[in-house]
Design an enzyme around this catalytic site. Structure first.
Site, PDB file in Angstrom:
ATOM      1  N   ASP A  82      45.800  64.577  -2.915  1.00 10.83           N
ATOM      2  CA  ASP A  82      46.871  64.809  -1.932  1.00 10.83           C
ATOM      3  C   ASP A  82      46.594  63.992  -0.666  1.00 10.83           C
ATOM      4  O   ASP A  82      46.426  64.550   0.411  1.00 10.83           O
ATOM      5  CB  ASP A  82      46.979  66.309  -1.609  1.00 10.83           C
ATOM      6  CG  ASP A  82      45.692  66.918  -1.066  1.00 10.83           C
ATOM      7  OD1 ASP A  82      44.595  66.356  -1.316  1.00 10.83           O
ATOM      8  OD2 ASP A  82      45.757  67.956  -0.386  1.00 10.83           O
ATOM      9  N   HIS A  86      34.985  65.537   2.503  1.00  9.38           N
ATOM     10  CA  HIS A  86      35.004  66.502   1.391  1.00  9.38           C
ATOM     11  C   HIS A  86      35.205  65.839   0.024  1.00  9.38           C
ATOM     12  O   HIS A  86      34.429  66.030  -0.909  1.00  9.38           O
ATOM     13  CB  HIS A  86      36.150  67.508   1.578  1.00  9.38           C
ATOM     14  CG  HIS A  86      36.081  68.293   2.830  1.00  9.38           C
ATOM     15  ND1 HIS A  86      35.264  69.384   2.988  1.00  9.38           N
ATOM     16  CD2 HIS A  86      36.744  68.158   4.005  1.00  9.38           C
ATOM     17  CE1 HIS A  86      35.414  69.898   4.196  1.00  9.38           C
ATOM     18  NE2 HIS A  86      36.311  69.175   4.834  1.00  9.38           N
TER      19      HIS A  86
HETATM   20  C1  BDR Z   1      40.008  69.921   1.174  1.00 10.17           C
HETATM   21  O1  BDR Z   1      41.257  70.238   1.782  1.00 10.17           O
HETATM   22  C2  BDR Z   1      41.942  69.066   2.122  1.00 10.17           C
HETATM   23  O2  BDR Z   1      42.455  69.168   3.404  1.00 10.17           O
HETATM   24  C3  BDR Z   1      40.950  67.934   2.008  1.00 10.17           C
HETATM   25  O3  BDR Z   1      41.583  66.737   1.606  1.00 10.17           O
HETATM   26  C4  BDR Z   1      39.993  68.422   0.962  1.00 10.17           C
HETATM   27  O4  BDR Z   1      40.460  68.124  -0.326  1.00 10.17           O
HETATM   28  C5  BDR Z   1      38.896  70.446   2.052  1.00 10.17           C
HETATM   29  O5  BDR Z   1      38.993  71.825   2.198  1.00 10.17           O
HETATM   30 CA    CA Z   2      42.215  66.450  -0.704  1.00  9.84          CA
END
Ligand code: BDR
Ligand code: CA
Length: 313
Positions: free
Chosen positions: A10, A240
């Site tokens: 995403d 992340h």
């Molecule tokens: C996850 O949430 C999204 O905002 C980031 O892209 C990552 O996949 C981290 O909690």
């Molecule tokens: Ca993500």
């Protein structure tokens, strides 16, 4: 041997960094991307996935997927973290290509079935596409090589609620299906992603090393960095989604534990991931009925940050 992956995403600033790694790392063969709502709406996610492949000079198939959660209404996109365009509100070039005509879920099913035992699904957004693929063809559980999910939190607490991580919270019903399916899955959650900080010095190396793609990654990082400064008081960002790829390529940097996962779908703890270590008896069996998974609980965060910068510098 290269890992052939479908990257379910995403994008999203940290997604974009991970996509760059998937496009650049010699041990990763990016077979395609599938998109979901999450950090942005799904149309923007598809646009950004196409764009990143084109800017990198390596366009890959992109199939659009879930526009909303399976059961509940969608939460607003976190524009204060990723920007309205998902890439920190920087100016973006036009996209030339178009998305694959198939849905994300159908793309996953077709690709996995065409190459049994070869494809790893790396999912770094809400899990509706993987859940829909399981619905179309439950047999893919035996034909994927592996599944890596960036999501959840066992001991770290949440980032969108006191107990829930964003990707799981955004579609807890889908996550429940995916994390309890009988396939070889590793969970890469906040327990490890919060131990890893990509500093401005790392980012400067990436910007210098990636030309136009570097400009885009650095510009969006600058926006994301401001969020981390205000929210967590750190100078740098938690990358992340890149940790899902770090786990694939450099598993020796992580410690894992096997056990059973469940996802809370309602109430105050909605989106929480529960972990029952394998072999441990609790008062009832209901936390231990799903198949055993690997869950990342420790990481050498500095080594992962260096690996990200080395890959893209
Ligand atoms: C996850 O949430 C999204 O905002 C980031 O892209 C990552 O996949 C981290 O909690
Ligand atoms: Ca993500």
């Amino acid at each position: 041997m290269a890992h052939s992956i479908i990257f379910d995403t995403d994008p999203g600033v940290d997604d974009a960094q991970a996509i760059a790694i998937a496009l650049r790392h010699p041990d990763i063969d990016l077979v395609g991307m599938t998109t979901t709502f999450g950090n942005v709406d799904v149309e923007t996610a598809t646009h950004n996935a196409l764009l990143l492949g084109e800017v990198a000079g390596k366009p890959v198939p992109v199939a659009q997927g879930a526009a909303a959660p399976m059961v509940k209404p969608r939460h607003p996109a976190p524009a204060h973290i990723h920007g309205d365009n998902g890439l920190g509100n920087i100016d973006l070039p036009d996209v030339q290509g178009k998305a694959d005509a198939r849905s994300a879920a159908q793309f996953i099913v077709d690709t996995v079935n065409a190459r049994p035992g070869e494809i790893t699904l790396v999912a770094v957004g809400p899990l509706g596409n993987l859940a829909a693929a399981l619905q179309i063809d439950p047999g893919i559980t035996a034909r994927v090589k592996g599944v890596v999910v960036m999501g959840g939190s066992i001991r770290e607490g949440g980032n969108v609620t006191p107990v829930a991580e964003a990707n799981i919270f955004n579609d807890a019903h889908a996550a429940s299906r995916v994390l309890s399916a009988d396939w070889p899955l590793t969970l890469v959650g906040l327990d490890v992603t919060h131990r890893c900080v990509l500093t401005p010095a790392h980012m400067a190396r990436i910007e210098a090393g990636q030309g136009e793609l570097g400009r885009l990654l650095a510009g969006s990082y600058a926006f994301y960095r401001e969020f981390y400064r205000q929210a967590l008081g750190i100078d740098g960002c938690c990358p992340h989604d890149s940790l899902a790829l770090a786990w694939l390529v450099r598993p020796e940097l992580f410690t894992t534990q096997r056990g059973h996962l469940s996802v809370v779908t309602d109430g105050l703890a909605e989106g929480q991931t529960l972990f029952a270590p394998a072999g441990r008896a609790f008062i009832q069996k209901r936390w231990s009925t799903s198949p055993e998974m690997d869950v990342c609980l420790g990481v050498d965060g500095d080594a992962v940050s260096d690996w990200i910068a080395d890959t893209l510098a």
